[in-house]
Design a protein around this motif. Structure first.
Motif, PDB file in Angstrom:
ATOM      1  N   LEU A 193       0.836  -1.200   0.000  1.00  0.00           N
ATOM      2  CA  LEU A 193       0.000   0.000   0.000  1.00  0.00           C
ATOM      3  C   LEU A 193       0.872   1.252   0.000  1.00  0.00           C
ATOM      4  CD1 LEU A 193      -2.637  -0.951   2.741  1.00  0.00           C
ATOM      5  CD2 LEU A 193      -2.997  -0.917   0.266  1.00  0.00           C
ATOM      6  N   SER A 194       0.307   2.322  -0.494  1.00  0.00           N
ATOM      7  CA  SER A 194       0.966   3.620  -0.370  1.00  0.00           C
ATOM      8  C   SER A 194       0.643   4.210   0.995  1.00  0.00           C
ATOM      9  CB  SER A 194       0.495   4.562  -1.467  1.00  0.00           C
ATOM     10  OG  SER A 194       0.852   4.054  -2.735  1.00  0.00           O
ATOM     11  N   GLU A 195       1.543   5.041   1.464  1.00  0.00           N
ATOM     12  CA  GLU A 195       1.314   5.721   2.745  1.00  0.00           C
ATOM     13  C   GLU A 195      -0.028   6.445   2.709  1.00  0.00           C
ATOM     14  OE1 GLU A 195       4.597   8.279   3.749  1.00  0.00           O
ATOM     15  OE2 GLU A 195       4.678   7.481   5.782  1.00  0.00           O
ATOM     16  N   GLU A 196      -0.728   6.408   3.835  1.00  0.00           N
ATOM     17  CA  GLU A 196      -2.040   7.037   4.053  1.00  0.00           C
ATOM     18  C   GLU A 196      -3.192   6.260   3.424  1.00  0.00           C
ATOM     19  OE1 GLU A 196      -1.985  11.185   3.114  1.00  0.00           O
ATOM     20  OE2 GLU A 196      -0.309  11.616   4.454  1.00  0.00           O
ATOM     21  N   ALA A 197      -2.933   5.141   2.809  1.00  0.00           N
ATOM     22  CA  ALA A 197      -4.016   4.304   2.276  1.00  0.00           C
ATOM     23  C   ALA A 197      -4.737   3.592   3.409  1.00  0.00           C
ATOM     24  CB  ALA A 197      -3.458   3.292   1.282  1.00  0.00           C
ATOM     25  N   PHE A 198      -5.955   3.103   3.072  1.00  0.00           N
ATOM     26  CA  PHE A 198      -6.757   2.334   4.022  1.00  0.00           C
ATOM     27  C   PHE A 198      -6.362   0.861   3.950  1.00  0.00           C
ATOM     28  CE2 PHE A 198     -10.427   1.903   6.728  1.00  0.00           C
ATOM     29  CZ  PHE A 198     -10.871   0.603   6.513  1.00  0.00           C
ATOM     30  N   LEU A 199      -6.253   0.252   5.132  1.00  0.00           N
ATOM     31  CA  LEU A 199      -5.830  -1.143   5.212  1.00  0.00           C
ATOM     32  C   LEU A 199      -6.959  -2.023   5.728  1.00  0.00           C
ATOM     33  CD1 LEU A 199      -3.625  -3.439   5.398  1.00  0.00           C
ATOM     34  CD2 LEU A 199      -3.322  -2.695   7.775  1.00  0.00           C
ATOM     35  N   THR A 200      -7.171  -3.141   5.051  1.00  0.00           N
ATOM     36  CA  THR A 200      -7.987  -4.228   5.592  1.00  0.00           C
ATOM     37  C   THR A 200      -7.236  -5.527   5.390  1.00  0.00           C
ATOM     38  OG1 THR A 200     -10.068  -3.137   5.044  1.00  0.00           O
ATOM     39  CG2 THR A 200     -10.158  -5.489   5.492  1.00  0.00           C
ATOM     40  N   ILE A 201      -7.095  -6.303   6.453  1.00  0.00           N
ATOM     41  CA  ILE A 201      -6.567  -7.664   6.356  1.00  0.00           C
ATOM     42  C   ILE A 201      -7.654  -8.589   6.900  1.00  0.00           C
ATOM     43  CG2 ILE A 201      -4.805  -9.322   7.038  1.00  0.00           C
ATOM     44  CD1 ILE A 201      -2.870  -7.020   7.407  1.00  0.00           C
ATOM     45  N   ASN A 202      -8.130  -9.470   6.028  1.00  0.00           N
ATOM     46  CA  ASN A 202      -9.242 -10.336   6.399  1.00  0.00           C
ATOM     47  C   ASN A 202      -8.797 -11.520   7.238  1.00  0.00           C
ATOM     48  OD1 ASN A 202     -11.043  -8.734   5.022  1.00  0.00           O
ATOM     49  ND2 ASN A 202     -10.984  -9.961   3.161  1.00  0.00           N
ATOM     50  N   CYS A 203      -9.618 -11.873   8.213  1.00  0.00           N
ATOM     51  CA  CYS A 203      -9.378 -13.039   9.053  1.00  0.00           C
ATOM     52  C   CYS A 203     -10.717 -13.683   9.378  1.00  0.00           C
ATOM     53  CB  CYS A 203      -8.679 -12.635  10.339  1.00  0.00           C
ATOM     54  SG  CYS A 203      -8.561 -13.959  11.572  1.00  0.00           S
TER      55      CYS A 203
END
Lengths: 114, 111
Positions: free
Chosen positions: B13-23
């Motif tokens: 990801l680029s800095e300041e992007a939104f992160l989702t990691i699914n579990c």
């Protein structure tokens, strides 16, 4: 508090050699465990202990021995090293009861078996 | 037996992007759920936890909500930083049996 300490940080062994990975914690934790971390495999539990004098096998115990003679120390012994035991080894500890799963990890030992 | 499945990485990801990691998880009882983080060259450390359904764990700008109906515990952060580059592990604990870890998701954040 030093937390969880592991020695050595790096080790190279020849096939068939034996050695002991050391793990110590100064938090008076009852629960201690050993994991190995391999690329693409995540963490796999080798052995664990719920208190001094009590140990049990995890997912991948073959080729490894443990003992727990004190609360602080939980050494992992490789009996006859094999290339398949090349891995990064982590020791972890936690207190019993409600915080059992809030584990504190050591910095790891990187082992290469040639 | 109990198990944890998390999305495969790597995630870049680029800095300041939104992160989702699914579990997602499978468990017979009522587990507690955890996210652990491993920074380069270090051991794992606990990032956040949730012990019952609908609980939200949060720490360092990361959040995850325990969703029993979808058996999920997705990790989110609104604006990632380069310093968030690490491997993230979802984990499940139940009934005093050993923690069950997912295989980990590597996150790389580029400036």
């Amino acid at each position: 508090n030093a937390g969880v300490t592991q020695t050595p940080k790096f080790q190279v062994l020849k096939t068939g050699q034996s050695m002991t990975l050391q793990c110590a914690q100064d938090m008076n934790h009852e629960y201690m465990s050993w994991y190995r971390q391999d690329p693409g495999m995540g963490l796999r539990l080798i052995h664990y202990s719920v208190g001094a004098g009590i140990t049990d096998q995890g997912e991948v115990p073959n080729g490894y021995n443990v003992s727990r003679s004190t609360t602080e120390d939980f050494p992992l012994r490789l009996l006859s090293a094999a290339p398949s035991q090349t891995s990064v080894y982590f020791c972890a500890s936690s207190s019993a009861g409600g915080k059992l799963y809030e584990q504190y990890f050591g910095p790891g030992t990187r082992l290469t078996v040639t | 037996g109990d198990s944890v499945t998390q999305m495969e990485g790597p995630v870049t990801l680029s800095e300041e992007a939104f992160l989702t990691i699914n579990c997602t998880y499978t468990a017979t009882g009522y587990p507690s759920l955890f996210w652990y983080v491993q920074y380069p060259g270090e051991g794992l450390q606990l990032l956040l936890k949730a012990t019952k359904a609908d609980d939200k764990g949060s720490n360092k700008g990361f959040e995850a909500t325990y969703r029993k109906e979808t058996t999920s515990f997705h990790l989110e952060k609104g604006s990632v930083q380069v310093s968030d580059s690490a491997v993230y592990f979802c984990a499940l604990g139940s009934g005093n049996t050993p923690l069950v870890f997912g295989k980990g998701t590597r996150l790389s954040v580029i400036a």
